[in-house]
Write an enzyme that holds these catalytic residues in place. Structure first.
Site, PDB file in Angstrom:
ATOM      1  N   ALA A 112     -10.194   5.352  -0.539  1.00  0.00           N
ATOM      2  CA  ALA A 112      -9.095   4.631  -1.174  1.00  0.00           C
ATOM      3  C   ALA A 112      -7.773   4.980  -0.501  1.00  0.00           C
ATOM      4  O   ALA A 112      -7.448   6.148  -0.310  1.00  0.00           O
ATOM      5  CB  ALA A 112      -9.026   4.977  -2.655  1.00  0.00           C
ATOM      6  N   CYS A 113      -7.035   3.946  -0.123  1.00  0.00           N
ATOM      7  CA  CYS A 113      -5.691   4.141   0.391  1.00  0.00           C
ATOM      8  C   CYS A 113      -4.786   3.110  -0.257  1.00  0.00           C
ATOM      9  O   CYS A 113      -5.200   2.378  -1.159  1.00  0.00           O
ATOM     10  CB  CYS A 113      -5.639   4.055   1.919  1.00  0.00           C
ATOM     11  N   ASP A 114      -3.558   3.056   0.194  1.00  0.00           N
ATOM     12  CA  ASP A 114      -2.572   2.200  -0.461  1.00  0.00           C
ATOM     13  C   ASP A 114      -2.976   0.731  -0.433  1.00  0.00           C
ATOM     14  O   ASP A 114      -2.988   0.055  -1.450  1.00  0.00           O
ATOM     15  CB  ASP A 114      -1.223   2.388   0.230  1.00  0.00           C
TER      16      ASP A 114
ATOM     17  N   ILE B  38      -6.134   1.438  -3.858  1.00  0.00           N
ATOM     18  CA  ILE B  38      -6.126   2.261  -5.072  1.00  0.00           C
ATOM     19  C   ILE B  38      -6.020   1.391  -6.318  1.00  0.00           C
ATOM     20  O   ILE B  38      -6.660   1.662  -7.339  1.00  0.00           O
ATOM     21  CB  ILE B  38      -4.973   3.286  -5.011  1.00  0.00           C
TER      22      ILE B  38
END
Length: 589
Positions: A388-390, A421
């Site tokens: 998960a990233c921005d 996310i």
């Protein structure tokens, strides 16, 4: 301690706001690029002017792009129903304005999603059996109708005024040659994972309006300039030591050609003085852009040199390349001085790994949750891994690819995916890998999941720990779990955990609603109080206490979307003897 928590809370809230804005634009970057390419080729001043094809440019900018943003904004709040109402509401501000309504779409889209969500929350249990589809369709239409009128008369004029005011402000800053100072804020904010929020939430909408009139916009280059990051990585390549030096060349290729700027963030964060290098590079690069009249015709995403060159208009190649080169040189010179002056540097990335190990060991004592121990016991219930990233597109996709290859070599069949996310679901069977800066936000979205935080998606010793833990778990389970024959599989369904029935469909929406009506009646006859809902398979939530009913042909897709739920497969949604068996099992609880 209290001040630290407040600072973290503020940072998380700012990141969430920025992500909400960028999440409405990021999924639609392809449309912005299509519009930019059309403009580059077919506008009067384009490469191959064509009056007929140029007719698409205006409607795309005025209608298509804002509607896509409004649709995405509504979807973020309440899925497909929110998306539809958000798009209808956005149409109101589009028609009520004389400027491209990107900001209006970012307002009306979420408002539309929130409104229909509240309506469903209030009236979902009050709808009579058999009227669900009628109420759902008319509520979406009527609420969208009302919001479109509100947007047209109230929101549209206000946003038009604010948009024009911001545009004039940007123009004034450019005319006073003060635009380079913006990089004093942009470069540090990027490294705090606000890069997508800045670029796609603020600069892209303003840049698109500027490009519509001038044919290009310098705003598209402020955040996407690869020069500052490239200079830092080049300095590590020449003057760095240990793992930092050996990994920097590969990171340069990924950052400069691939456009994944997140790859250089850890290099700056582990030596905070390097913030001065990227700021100096950004300011000098933007100064050259301003001096020479640089600009792009659309947003370059990702921020790759290839994407920048592809969207550069005629006559601006020298200006764009010069700005990137100057930014790289200045960033490199400043970073080189800082790195050479630090005599304590031995092996920075290795030191980070040691720090991560120490944090994992002392987790119970310190209460720090940014790293976790990947023990076999922890991983026993894991059935998926999510990076998960921005934005869920760049660095997380690369990290997922690395771990997916490791899992494949280890003979593990666990799915490894990447996600923004904002799109995470709370799933106790998921292992979520995220960067330390984003851990707090991810934890809020999925508090039941197991987390592993890393400094760098591209180079983390935690990956081997994860694979080892999963491999040991799989061996243990295969040794103690006996095989179950297919004819007894249905007997193993744990009806005691089921508290919600979901009829899921792919292309049989009408039959799904009829099935829900039948199930509600059967439950009512037995005085059983179980909610029954209808959703498309793509909108399923992975909840352990849901029983999902699907057609045989759709079950595999449903199981992939919601692996933790109980699944019931039927040949016909409307007529199935399995419904009676289901009710009988539920009544015995």
């Amino acid at each position: 301690m209290e001040n630290t928590r407040q600072k973290v809370g503020i940072k998380v809230r700012v990141q969430k706001l920025g992500t909400s804005l960028s999440s409405m634009v990021m999924p639609n970057i392809g449309a912005f690029i299509a519009w930019g390419v059309l403009t580059a080729f077919f506008l009067e001043t384009g490469w191959t002017p064509n009056k007929h094809l140029a007719l698409m440019i205006g409607p795309m900018l005025t209608y298509l792009l804002p509607l896509l943003i409004g649709y995405s904004g509504g979807s973020l709040i309440y899925g497909q129903r929110g998306a539809v109402v958000g798009a209808i509401a956005t149409m109101g501000v589009i028609v009520g304005a004389d400027v491209p309504m990107f900001i209006g779409a970012m307002i009306m889209g979420p408002i539309g999603g929130w409104t229909i969500k509240k309506f469903d929350d209030i009236f979902a249990d009050k709808i009579k059996t058999g009227f669900e589809m009628l109420v759902n369709n008319f509520s979406s239409g009527l609420l969208g109708f009302g919001l479109a009128i509100l947007g047209n008369y109230a929101i549209g004029p206000i946003v038009s005024y604010l948009t024009e005011l911001m545009g004039q402000g940007v123009e004034a800053i450019i005319n006073m040659h003060l635009l380079p100072l913006a990089n004093i804020l942009i470069e540090p904010a990027k490294i705090l994972f606000l890069n997508n929020a800045i670029n796609h939430g603020i600069l892209t909408p303003l840049g698109a309006e500027q490009a519509a009139t001038a044919g290009k916009s310098i705003l598209f280059l402020l955040e996407t300039n690869p020069g500052p990051g490239l200079g830092v990585l080049l300095a590590f390549t020449i003057f760095g030591k240990g793992a930092a030096k050996s990994s920097a060349p590969g990171a340069m290729i990924i950052q400069f050609l691939g456009g994944i700027h997140e790859i250089y963030f850890p290099y700056v964060m582990m030596k905070p003085l390097l913030f001065l290098a990227v700021i100096a590079g950004g300011v000098s690069g933007t100064f050259v852009f301003t001096l020479l009249g640089a600009g792009l015709q659309a947003a370059a995403s990702p921020g790759s040199i290839l994407a920048i060159l592809a969207l550069t208009p005629q006559g601006a190649y020298f200006a764009n390349i010069a700005g990137i080169v100057v930014a790289t040189i200045v960033s490199f010179l400043v970073a080189s001085i800082i790195i050479k002056a630090d005599k304590k540097e031995e092996d920075l990335l290795a030191s980070q790994a040691a720090v991560a190990e120490a944090k994992a060991t002392a987790k119970n004592q310190t209460g720090h949750s940014s790293t976790v121990e990947t023990k076999t016991d922890d991983l026993g219930n894991i059935n998926k891994i999510i990076f998960a990233c921005d934005a869920g597109m760049g660095s997380s996709a690369m990290g997922a690819s690395i771990l997916r290859n490791k899992a494949k070599k280890a003979g593990l069949k666990l799915p490894v995916s990447n996600s923004a996310i904002n799109n995470l679901n709370d799933d106790s069977n998921a292992l979520i890998v995220t960067q330390e800066e984003l851990h707090d936000r991810a934890k809020q979205k999925a508090p039941s999941a197991l987390f592993v935080s890393v400094e760098n998606f591209m180079n983390s010793p935690r990956y081997d720990e994860i694979i080892d833990g999963l491999t040991d778990t799989e061996k243990t389970e295969s040794a103690i779990v006996p095989a179950v024959s297919d004819d007894k599989a249905s007997e193993l369904i744990d009806y005691h955990n089921v508290n919600h029935l979901v009829v899921a469909y792919q292309d049989n929406k009408g039959s799904a609603y009829m099935a829900s009506t039948i199930l509600k009646k059967l439950l009512k006859d037995k005085s059983l109080d179980y909610p029954v809902t209808v959703v498309s398979i793509g909108e399923l939530d992975d909840e352990m206490k849901s029983m999902i009913i699907t057609l045989d042909k759709d079950t595999a897709a449903a199981e992939k979307q919601a692996p933790s739920a109980v699944h019931l497969s039927v040949k016909d949604l409307v007529v199935s003897e399995k419904y009676d068996e289901l009710i009988e099992h539920l009544s015995k609880r």
